[in-house]
Design an enzyme around this catalytic site. Structure first.
Site, PDB file in Angstrom:
ATOM      1  N   ARG A 176       0.866  -1.326  -0.069  1.00 13.39           N
ATOM      2  CA  ARG A 176       0.050  -0.115   0.174  1.00 13.39           C
ATOM      3  C   ARG A 176       0.771   1.354  -0.049  1.00 13.39           C
ATOM      4  NH1 ARG A 176      -1.072   1.864   5.369  1.00 13.39           N
ATOM      5  NH2 ARG A 176      -2.863   2.985   4.461  1.00 13.39           N
ATOM      6  N   GLY A 177       0.283   2.222  -0.577  1.00 13.29           N
ATOM      7  CA  GLY A 177       1.003   3.418  -0.717  1.00 13.29           C
ATOM      8  C   GLY A 177       0.191   4.450  -0.255  1.00 13.29           C
ATOM      9  N   TYR A 214      -1.269   6.729  -2.140  1.00 12.07           N
ATOM     10  CA  TYR A 214      -2.251   7.142  -3.257  1.00 12.07           C
ATOM     11  C   TYR A 214      -2.809   5.815  -3.646  1.00 12.07           C
ATOM     12  CZ  TYR A 214       0.202  11.517  -3.245  1.00 12.07           C
ATOM     13  OH  TYR A 214       0.891  12.648  -3.023  1.00 12.07           O
ATOM     14  N   GLU A 247      -3.919   1.096  -3.042  1.00 12.09           N
ATOM     15  CA  GLU A 247      -3.539  -0.417  -2.489  1.00 12.09           C
ATOM     16  C   GLU A 247      -3.234  -1.040  -3.582  1.00 12.09           C
ATOM     17  OE1 GLU A 247      -6.884  -0.832   0.164  1.00 12.09           O
ATOM     18  OE2 GLU A 247      -5.506  -0.160   2.047  1.00 12.09           O
ATOM     19  N   VAL A 248      -2.413  -2.145  -3.250  1.00 16.24           N
ATOM     20  CA  VAL A 248      -1.939  -2.922  -4.518  1.00 16.24           C
ATOM     21  C   VAL A 248      -1.915  -4.445  -3.979  1.00 16.24           C
ATOM     22  CG1 VAL A 248       0.187  -3.377  -5.953  1.00 16.24           C
ATOM     23  CG2 VAL A 248      -0.222  -1.183  -5.306  1.00 16.24           C
ATOM     24  N   ASP A 295       9.805   9.612  -9.269  1.00 14.46           N
ATOM     25  CA  ASP A 295       9.879   9.023  -7.857  1.00 14.46           C
ATOM     26  C   ASP A 295      10.724   7.803  -8.064  1.00 14.46           C
ATOM     27  OD1 ASP A 295       9.229   8.260  -5.174  1.00 14.46           O
ATOM     28  OD2 ASP A 295       7.395   7.543  -5.647  1.00 14.46           O
TER      29      ASP A 295
END
EC number: 2.7.11.1
Length: 339
Positions: A58-59, A61, A63-64, A167
């Site tokens: 998760r980041g 911005y 969720e993965v 990034d």
């Protein structure tokens, strides 16, 4: 010429820094290529074609999840975007659709939307990544040559398309060492480059932030990504992960100055008509520039002169002096044969 997107970035009255390469990459393309302000036409796929297997990250911005396409049983990665301004979502979608299929850029398979919440999810190719903390310590010089060439190919491609990643860090560079495959992922902070635009400096992750971000130099460009590559390379070669480890953004610049020198930092600021922001008043001291040999020990077997010279040409305060992705690929380090 139509004005570039204006809400996140402002057209400046004073142009003081322009990219050395690909400066007109967006201007040479039609407005719909880069203009995400007007919204983006999305060819939505069917959300029912995909199932989530488990959460993998998760980041800020998103969720993965790891997932599967039930139509062809293909594994995939599902990135569910958190509710943010639609403009930011449009930007990421436009950039991904422009870049997908490019060399070493993560492949975007589909864009779907939850029927009730209307939250978009991006469906990507899956890469069998090995965590960099496990993988990088196993690298020999030929591995560094190979994978950094792959990373530079991805960056030269996106820069040639008028896009800065903003990034670059190990967590966004997926490597499958079995297939020797590298993919640059997470284009959520990426932006279109237009000369003379003042960009938001609140991008990149602290340990990989270029000095330009830390001194509020808004007219940065693709060279920001090359600083981040230099940080990654220095961390591997000098066995110091991360190479610059600040406890805050101001402290990050202090950590950089302890290596690159305070006098040199002030020279950089002077060249672009900038002043050191007030938050540095009590923490910036007069540091003398260190030689790279300072970081070479009996443990740093990878620190051959060629790679140290490459690091030296990437980790420059002055973004205009850094090697471009293409110049870096032509550096003698990549042309030297190592065992």
């Amino acid at each position: 010429m139509p004005l570039p997107p204006s809400t996140l970035n402002q057209k400046s009255n004073r142009v003081y820094s322009v990219a050395r390469v690909y400066k007109n990459a967006c201007e040479e393309r039609p407005q719909e290529y880069w203009d995400y302000e007007q919204g983006v036409t999305i060819d939505w796929g069917k959300i029912s074609n995909y199932e989530i297997i488990n959460k993998i990250g998760r980041g800020k911005y998103s969720e993965v999840f790891s997932g599967r396409c039930i139509v062809n049983n293909q594994k995939c990665v599902i990135k569910v975007l958190k509710p943010v301004k639609m403009k930011k979502i449009y930007r990421e979608l436009k950039i991904l659709t422009n870049l997908t299929g490019g060399p070493n850029v993560v492949g975007l398979y589909d864009i779907v939307q939850d029927a009730d919440s209307k939250i978009p999810a991006l469906i990507f190719e899956e890469i069998k990544n090995v965590d960099f903390r496990t993988l990088y310590p196993t690298f020999k010089l030929p591995d560094i040559q190979y994978y950094f060439t792959q990373l530079l190919i991805a960056l030269d491609y996106c820069h040639s398309m008028g896009i800065m990643h903003r990034d670059v860090k190990p967590q966004n560079v997926m490597i499958d060492p079995t297939e020797r495959k590298l993919r640059l992922i997470d284009w959520g902070l990426a932006e279109f480059y237009h000369p003379g635009v003042d960009y938001n400096v609140r991008v990149a992750s602290r340990y990989h932030k270029g000095p330009e971000l830390l001194v509020n130099l808004n007219q940065y460009d693709y060279s920001l990504d090359l600083w981040s590559v230099g940080c990654m390379l220095a961390a591997i070669v000098f066995k110091k992960e991360p190479f610059f480890k600040g406890s805050s953004n101001p402290d990050q610049l202090v950590k950089i100055a302890t290596v690159l020198g305070t006098k040199e930092l002030l020279g950089y600021l002077g060249k672009y008509g900038l002043h050191l922001p007030s938050e540095y008043d009590n923490i910036m001291r007069d540091f003398t520039k260190k030689s790279w040999t300072h970081f070479i020990t009996s443990e740093t077997k990878l620190a051959v002169p060629e790679v140290v010279d490459l690091i030296d040409n990437l980790l420059r305060y002055d973004h205009q002096e850094r090697l471009t992705a293409k110049e870096a690929m032509d550096h003698k380090f990549f042309k030297t044969k190592f065992e």
